[in-house]
Scaffold this active site. Structure first.
Site, PDB file in Angstrom:
ATOM      1  N   GLY A   9      69.201  15.864  19.828  1.00 36.53           N
ATOM      2  CA  GLY A   9      67.744  15.692  19.886  1.00 36.53           C
ATOM      3  C   GLY A   9      67.289  15.264  21.265  1.00 36.53           C
ATOM      4  N   SER A  11      65.914  17.074  23.603  1.00 38.89           N
ATOM      5  CA  SER A  11      64.860  17.885  24.226  1.00 38.89           C
ATOM      6  C   SER A  11      63.494  17.204  24.168  1.00 38.89           C
ATOM      7  CB  SER A  11      64.779  19.249  23.528  1.00 38.89           C
ATOM      8  OG  SER A  11      64.435  19.059  22.171  1.00 38.89           O
ATOM      9  N   SER A  12      63.420  16.052  23.524  1.00 38.44           N
ATOM     10  CA  SER A  12      62.112  15.429  23.322  1.00 38.44           C
ATOM     11  C   SER A  12      62.256  13.946  22.988  1.00 38.44           C
ATOM     12  CB  SER A  12      61.436  16.175  22.159  1.00 38.44           C
ATOM     13  OG  SER A  12      60.333  15.466  21.672  1.00 38.44           O
ATOM     14  N   ASP A  53      71.779  24.021  17.336  1.00 43.50           N
ATOM     15  CA  ASP A  53      70.991  23.805  16.116  1.00 43.50           C
ATOM     16  C   ASP A  53      71.892  22.991  15.198  1.00 43.50           C
ATOM     17  OD1 ASP A  53      69.642  23.889  13.726  1.00 43.50           O
ATOM     18  OD2 ASP A  53      69.001  25.974  13.956  1.00 43.50           O
ATOM     19  N   SER A 131      68.529   5.780  12.604  1.00 41.40           N
ATOM     20  CA  SER A 131      67.871   5.634  11.312  1.00 41.40           C
ATOM     21  C   SER A 131      66.392   5.432  11.596  1.00 41.40           C
ATOM     22  CB  SER A 131      68.492   4.463  10.554  1.00 41.40           C
ATOM     23  OG  SER A 131      67.864   4.276   9.321  1.00 41.40           O
ATOM     24  N   TYR A 145      61.724  12.142   3.507  1.00 40.79           N
ATOM     25  CA  TYR A 145      62.168  11.570   4.785  1.00 40.79           C
ATOM     26  C   TYR A 145      62.879  10.232   4.536  1.00 40.79           C
ATOM     27  CZ  TYR A 145      62.068   9.509   9.468  1.00 40.79           C
ATOM     28  OH  TYR A 145      62.429   8.922  10.660  1.00 40.79           O
ATOM     29  N   ALA A 147      64.226   9.202   1.876  1.00 46.58           N
ATOM     30  CA  ALA A 147      65.490   9.435   1.147  1.00 46.58           C
ATOM     31  C   ALA A 147      66.621   9.729   2.139  1.00 46.58           C
ATOM     32  CB  ALA A 147      65.330  10.582   0.163  1.00 46.58           C
ATOM     33  N   LYS A 149      66.790   8.798   5.333  1.00 51.01           N
ATOM     34  CA  LYS A 149      67.111   7.631   6.174  1.00 51.01           C
ATOM     35  C   LYS A 149      67.774   6.518   5.337  1.00 51.01           C
ATOM     36  CE  LYS A 149      65.623   9.285  10.162  1.00 51.01           C
ATOM     37  NZ  LYS A 149      66.558   9.702  11.211  1.00 51.01           N
ATOM     38  N   THR A 180      56.163  10.051  20.108  1.00 54.16           N
ATOM     39  CA  THR A 180      56.988  11.215  20.458  1.00 54.16           C
ATOM     40  C   THR A 180      56.354  12.440  19.799  1.00 54.16           C
ATOM     41  OG1 THR A 180      58.357  11.069  18.472  1.00 54.16           O
ATOM     42  CG2 THR A 180      59.093   9.773  20.362  1.00 54.16           C
TER      43      THR A 180
HETATM   44  P1  NDP Z   1      60.865  14.280  18.459  1.00 51.96           P
HETATM   45  O1  NDP Z   1      60.233  15.247  17.503  1.00 51.96           O
HETATM   46  O2  NDP Z   1      60.173  13.994  19.729  1.00 51.96           O
HETATM   47  O3  NDP Z   1      62.362  14.731  18.756  1.00 51.96           O
HETATM   48  C1  NDP Z   1      63.190  15.247  17.747  1.00 51.96           C
HETATM   49  C2  NDP Z   1      64.420  15.847  18.369  1.00 51.96           C
HETATM   50  O4  NDP Z   1      65.267  16.332  17.311  1.00 51.96           O
HETATM   51  C3  NDP Z   1      64.094  17.026  19.284  1.00 51.96           C
HETATM   52  O5  NDP Z   1      64.848  16.926  20.458  1.00 51.96           O
HETATM   53  C4  NDP Z   1      64.512  18.231  18.461  1.00 51.96           C
HETATM   54  O6  NDP Z   1      65.026  19.248  19.324  1.00 51.96           O
HETATM   55  C5  NDP Z   1      65.654  17.650  17.602  1.00 51.96           C
HETATM   56  N1  NDP Z   1      65.840  18.470  16.413  1.00 51.96           N
HETATM   57  C6  NDP Z   1      65.005  18.640  15.367  1.00 51.96           C
HETATM   58  N2  NDP Z   1      65.507  19.547  14.515  1.00 51.96           N
HETATM   59  C7  NDP Z   1      66.693  19.960  15.042  1.00 51.96           C
HETATM   60  C8  NDP Z   1      67.684  20.886  14.656  1.00 51.96           C
HETATM   61  N3  NDP Z   1      67.577  21.634  13.540  1.00 51.96           N
HETATM   62  N4  NDP Z   1      68.774  21.062  15.445  1.00 51.96           N
HETATM   63  C9  NDP Z   1      68.913  20.353  16.589  1.00 51.96           C
HETATM   64  N5  NDP Z   1      68.007  19.462  17.018  1.00 51.96           N
HETATM   65  C10 NDP Z   1      66.917  19.276  16.254  1.00 51.96           C
HETATM   66  O7  NDP Z   1      61.032  12.934  17.604  1.00 51.96           O
HETATM   67  P2  NDP Z   1      61.690  11.514  17.936  1.00 51.96           P
HETATM   68  O8  NDP Z   1      62.232  11.456  19.290  1.00 51.96           O
HETATM   69  O9  NDP Z   1      60.708  10.503  17.507  1.00 51.96           O
HETATM   70  O10 NDP Z   1      62.854  11.535  16.843  1.00 51.96           O
HETATM   71  C11 NDP Z   1      64.201  11.257  17.121  1.00 51.96           C
HETATM   72  C12 NDP Z   1      64.789  10.490  15.941  1.00 51.96           C
HETATM   73  O11 NDP Z   1      64.147   9.235  15.819  1.00 51.96           O
HETATM   74  C13 NDP Z   1      64.667  11.181  14.583  1.00 51.96           C
HETATM   75  O12 NDP Z   1      65.892  11.073  13.890  1.00 51.96           O
HETATM   76  C14 NDP Z   1      63.589  10.362  13.886  1.00 51.96           C
HETATM   77  O13 NDP Z   1      63.742  10.380  12.494  1.00 51.96           O
HETATM   78  C15 NDP Z   1      63.836   8.980  14.466  1.00 51.96           C
HETATM   79  N6  NDP Z   1      62.707   8.047  14.381  1.00 51.96           N
HETATM   80  C16 NDP Z   1      61.512   8.349  15.009  1.00 51.96           C
HETATM   81  C17 NDP Z   1      60.456   7.463  14.905  1.00 51.96           C
HETATM   82  C18 NDP Z   1      59.125   7.724  15.550  1.00 51.96           C
HETATM   83  O14 NDP Z   1      58.148   7.025  15.217  1.00 51.96           O
HETATM   84  N7  NDP Z   1      59.005   8.652  16.456  1.00 51.96           N
HETATM   85  C19 NDP Z   1      60.586   6.214  14.129  1.00 51.96           C
HETATM   86  C20 NDP Z   1      61.875   6.014  13.550  1.00 51.96           C
HETATM   87  C21 NDP Z   1      62.890   6.910  13.679  1.00 51.96           C
HETATM   88  P3  NDP Z   1      64.720  20.827  19.216  1.00 51.96           P
HETATM   89  O15 NDP Z   1      63.426  20.979  18.474  1.00 51.96           O
HETATM   90  O16 NDP Z   1      64.672  21.277  20.636  1.00 51.96           O
HETATM   91  O17 NDP Z   1      65.912  21.340  18.476  1.00 51.96           O
END
Ligand code: NDP
Length: 277
Positions: A9, A11-12, A53, A131, A145, A147, A149, A180
């Protein structure tokens, strides 16, 4: 010496910020995600990007094999990739729910299984699982979601005691609300799915309140979580859980010390206020 770190993850959001800061700290960082073009900055900063992926076992195999062939070890795996599926249980198909589990749990588990033998042979390693405060507390329309975590919390706790004797630490990170792309993905199709159902009005109000909240800049920056991950990586004796970011500590406190009844009252009154019901 820099540690070899694989982070999903990247990329963002949280993953990207963590990857960039770990590179600054002198580590050898491999960022993985589907959108390789969104990881150019990681490569420019001196890291590596891998197209992966998390739903594809072949992608995962290839990613891990690449890191091993180039570095011969993986010191830290940060399982961060994930997304939130929001909506009424009645309106979400079982296929959508399975996909949520496939990304947030089974993809993560496949990758972890692939890395464990390597860490076991090294007699060291850290597996850091992203988590959420949502792995301990719950919010309306977040059933699938939460469930995933909640499942990740139990899975990680069991894995920790399973791997302890091999010198591998399993660590959970429990962020609160972080700014994010998560929120955009979370609300995607949520309202659409509810149209014509008894949940439409509530979900529209919730979407509006969520958008307004983020437009006001509410939420902690991803760096809040990066700092927790870096603390866990640098610690010889890491904690089992690291908590941080907007609302995380108070929400967990209310749930733990006042119980489910008080917690539900508190969360529902906040939602009512936000959606002006
Ligand atoms: P973003 O949406 O900004 O980032 C999510 C990342 O997950 C991206 O880099 C995306 O990359 C990757 N991703 C999603 N689906 C896939 C896939 N099928 N295969 C590979 N990579 C995937 O969200 P966050 O940075 O906020 O999220 C990161 C983590 O933090 C998550 O697990 C989220 O549950 C957790 N979290 C976030 C919170 C928040 O408030 N933001 C709070 C608590 C936890 P790409 O699309 O390029 O594949």
């Amino acid at each position: 010496m820099g540690k070899v770190i694989l982070i999903t993850g990247a990329s963002s959001g949280i993953g990207k910020d963590t990857a960039l800061n770990l590179i600054k700290e002198g580590h050898i960082v491999y960022g993985a995600a589907r959108r390789i073009s969104k990881m150019k900055d990681i490569v420019e900063a001196g890291g590596h990007s891998i197209k992966m992926d998390i739903l594809s076992n072949e992608d995962i195999d290839r990613a891990v094999d690449q890191v091993i062939s180039e570095q011969n070890r993986i010191d830290v795996l940060v399982n961060n990739a994930g997304y939130g599926l929001w909506g009424a249980v009645e309106t979400i198909s079982i296929d959508e729910a399975k996909r949520q589990f496939d990304v947030n749990i089974f993809g993560l588990a496949y990758l972890t299984k692939k890395v464990i033998p390597l860490m076991r042979n090294q007699k060291s390693g850290k597996i850091i699982n992203m988590s959420s405060m949502g792995g301990k507390v719950y919010t309306p329309f977040g059933a699938w979601y939460h469930a995933t975590k909640y499942a990740l919390e139990g899975w990680s706790d069991c894995l920790r005691i399973e791997l302890k004797d091999f010198g591998i630490d399993v660590i959970l990170i429990e962020p609160g609300v972080i700014k994010t792309e998560f929120q955009d993905v979370m609300m995607d199709s949520t309202v659409e799915r509810s149209i014509g159902t008894p949940y439409e009005k509530k979900l529209k109000a919730l979407e509006k309140a969520t958008q307004e909240m983020y437009a006001r800049g509410i939420g902690s920056p991803p760096s809040t979580v990066t700092k927790l991950i870096i603390k866990a990586i640098n610690s010889h004796n890491p904690k089992r859980r690291y908590v941080g970011g907007l609302f995380a500590k108070p929400m967990l406190f209310i749930k733990k010390w006042f119980g489910d009844k008080m917690y539900e009252k508190a969360i529902m009154s906040q939602i009512k206020k936000a959606t002006k019901e």
